[in-house]
Design a protein around this motif. Structure first.
Motif, mmCIF file in Angstrom:
data_model
loop_
_atom_site.group_PDB
_atom_site.id
_atom_site.type_symbol
_atom_site.label_atom_id
_atom_site.label_comp_id
_atom_site.label_asym_id
_atom_site.label_seq_id
_atom_site.Cartn_x
_atom_site.Cartn_y
_atom_site.Cartn_z
ATOM 1 N N UNK A 35 -50.764 -50.427 -0.514
ATOM 2 C CA UNK A 35 -50.189 -51.320 -1.498
ATOM 3 C C UNK A 35 -51.280 -51.770 -2.449
ATOM 4 N N UNK A 56 -43.595 -41.462 0.874
ATOM 5 C CA UNK A 56 -43.387 -42.232 -0.356
ATOM 6 C C UNK A 56 -44.586 -41.986 -1.252
ATOM 7 N N UNK A 97 -39.988 -47.623 10.198
ATOM 8 C CA UNK A 97 -40.042 -48.066 8.826
ATOM 9 C C UNK A 97 -40.345 -49.558 8.708
ATOM 10 N N UNK A 99 -39.414 -51.375 6.523
ATOM 11 C CA UNK A 99 -38.240 -52.051 6.002
ATOM 12 C C UNK A 99 -37.346 -52.602 7.094
ATOM 13 N N UNK A 103 -44.308 -55.084 8.332
ATOM 14 C CA UNK A 103 -45.626 -54.480 8.239
ATOM 15 C C UNK A 103 -46.673 -55.317 8.953
ATOM 16 N N UNK A 105 -50.545 -55.862 7.962
ATOM 17 C CA UNK A 105 -51.455 -55.584 6.852
ATOM 18 C C UNK A 105 -52.908 -55.700 7.280
ATOM 19 N N UNK B 32 -32.193 -56.102 4.794
ATOM 20 C CA UNK B 32 -33.068 -56.759 5.747
ATOM 21 C C UNK B 32 -34.001 -57.643 4.921
ATOM 22 N N UNK B 34 -37.359 -60.548 4.750
ATOM 23 C CA UNK B 34 -38.621 -60.905 5.377
ATOM 24 C C UNK B 34 -39.300 -62.032 4.599
ATOM 25 N N UNK B 36 -43.391 -63.289 4.336
ATOM 26 C CA UNK B 36 -44.783 -63.074 4.708
ATOM 27 C C UNK B 36 -45.616 -64.229 4.160
ATOM 28 N N UNK B 38 -49.661 -65.257 3.033
ATOM 29 C CA UNK B 38 -50.998 -64.740 2.726
ATOM 30 C C UNK B 38 -51.954 -65.911 2.552
ATOM 31 N N UNK B 44 -51.421 -59.968 4.191
ATOM 32 C CA UNK B 44 -50.167 -60.650 4.468
ATOM 33 C C UNK B 44 -49.851 -60.584 5.952
ATOM 34 N N UNK B 46 -46.648 -61.289 8.760
ATOM 35 C CA UNK B 46 -45.203 -61.472 8.877
ATOM 36 C C UNK B 46 -44.894 -62.824 9.522
ATOM 37 N N UNK B 88 -50.058 -68.536 0.085
ATOM 38 C CA UNK B 88 -49.064 -67.892 -0.767
ATOM 39 C C UNK B 88 -47.992 -67.309 0.152
ATOM 40 N N UNK B 90 -44.541 -64.885 0.456
ATOM 41 C CA UNK B 90 -43.818 -63.795 -0.202
ATOM 42 C C UNK B 90 -42.521 -63.499 0.529
ATOM 43 N N UNK B 94 -35.441 -55.257 2.020
ATOM 44 C CA UNK B 94 -35.343 -53.821 2.232
ATOM 45 C C UNK B 94 -33.882 -53.475 2.423
ATOM 46 N N UNK B 100 -36.716 -46.466 3.471
ATOM 47 C CA UNK B 100 -36.477 -47.257 2.276
ATOM 48 C C UNK B 100 -37.670 -48.152 1.975
ATOM 49 N N UNK B 101 -37.936 -48.320 0.703
ATOM 50 C CA UNK B 101 -39.064 -49.152 0.301
ATOM 51 C C UNK B 101 -38.733 -50.621 0.476
ATOM 52 N N UNK B 102 -39.780 -51.394 0.677
ATOM 53 C CA UNK B 102 -39.670 -52.841 0.720
ATOM 54 C C UNK B 102 -40.082 -53.366 -0.646
ATOM 55 N N UNK B 104 -41.166 -56.674 -2.781
ATOM 56 C CA UNK B 104 -41.689 -58.023 -2.600
ATOM 57 C C UNK B 104 -41.387 -58.887 -3.814
#
Lengths: 114, 114
Positions: A35, A56, A97, A99, A103, A105, B32, B34, B36, B38, B44, B46, B88, B90, B94, B100-102, B104
């Motif tokens: 990312x 991806x 995934x 998603x 994650x 990080x 879905x 989420x 996060x 930071x 980040x 979860x 921070x 976030x 998803x 599938x992409x997440x 933010x």
């Protein structure tokens, strides 16, 4: 014992140089990601690998090339660095995934191009 | 395509006061969700996630979030904040399944005032 570790933490380099960022995870996850977080904290996915297979590949310049030698490692090589590449780059991993499971990080690599 | 909106870029709140960080999403399918967190100079982490079932989700550090399908919202709350909650936050969405992409949100800076 760090779950997702990135090196280096800071990287300052001149325009036109080539640099690499390394990432390793010891969680046994099968999916890894890169990312990019810009100066406004916006997070954008660049690449994702599942068991060494690219799944991806977002619209990023082809100066950026990811490599996954095995499912625990995902490296990012950047050619001909530009000022606009300055950002924080995060590696992440997920079981399946991200998603669905979320994650984990790394702590990020702050890249500054001068 | 999915999207996430965090309306507040900054939220100042006094220590021990309650806080709500707002998140709205847009999607044509089930999602879905989420949150996060930071902390400065870190990756980040979860906080919590909603996949299905109870719409009230409890996370780490005393945070909780409520999924409201009719209002397409997933607001984060804590009844009493501490200085250490300054960070921070976030929200992410998803459309689940596969790879599938997440996506933010742009983040909300929570500033806890002593």
């Amino acid at each position: 014992d760090t779950a997702v570790s990135q090196t280096p933490k800071y990287l300052v380099t001149q325009m036109g140089n080539d640099k690499s960022i390394k990432c390793e995870q010891n969680l046994g996850h099968d999916t890894m990601y890169w990312y990019k977080q810009d100066s406004k904290k916006f997070l954008k996915i660049m690449f994702s690998y599942n068991n060494k297979e690219l799944i991806i590949n977002e619209t990023v310049p082809n100066r950026f090339s990811p490599k996954s030698p095995d499912k625990a490692h995902l490296n990012l090589h950047i050619n001909s660095l530009e000022l606009g590449d300055s950002a924080v780059y995060f590696c992440a991993s997920s079981q399946g995934t991200g998603g669905v499971y979320g994650y984990t990080f790394g702590s990020g690599t702050r890249l500054t191009v001068v | 395509a999915q999207s996430v909106t965090q309306l507040d870029s900054q939220v100042p709140v006094f220590e021990e006061a309650p806080v709500e960080l707002r998140c709205n999403y847009s999607s044509s399918v089930s999602v879905y969700l989420f949150w996060y967190v930071q902390y400065p100079n870190q990756g980040l982490q979860l906080l919590l996630k909603y996949l299905s079932g109870s719409t009230l989700v409890k996370g780490i550090n005393g945070f909780e979030a409520e999924f409201n399908k009719s209002q397409t919202s997933f607001h984060l709350r804590k009844p009493s904040v501490h200085i250490s909650d300054t960070a921070e936050y976030f929200c992410a969405v998803s459309e689940g399944g596969g790879y599938q992409k997440v996506t933010f949100g742009t983040g909300t800076k929570l500033q806890v005032i002593p």
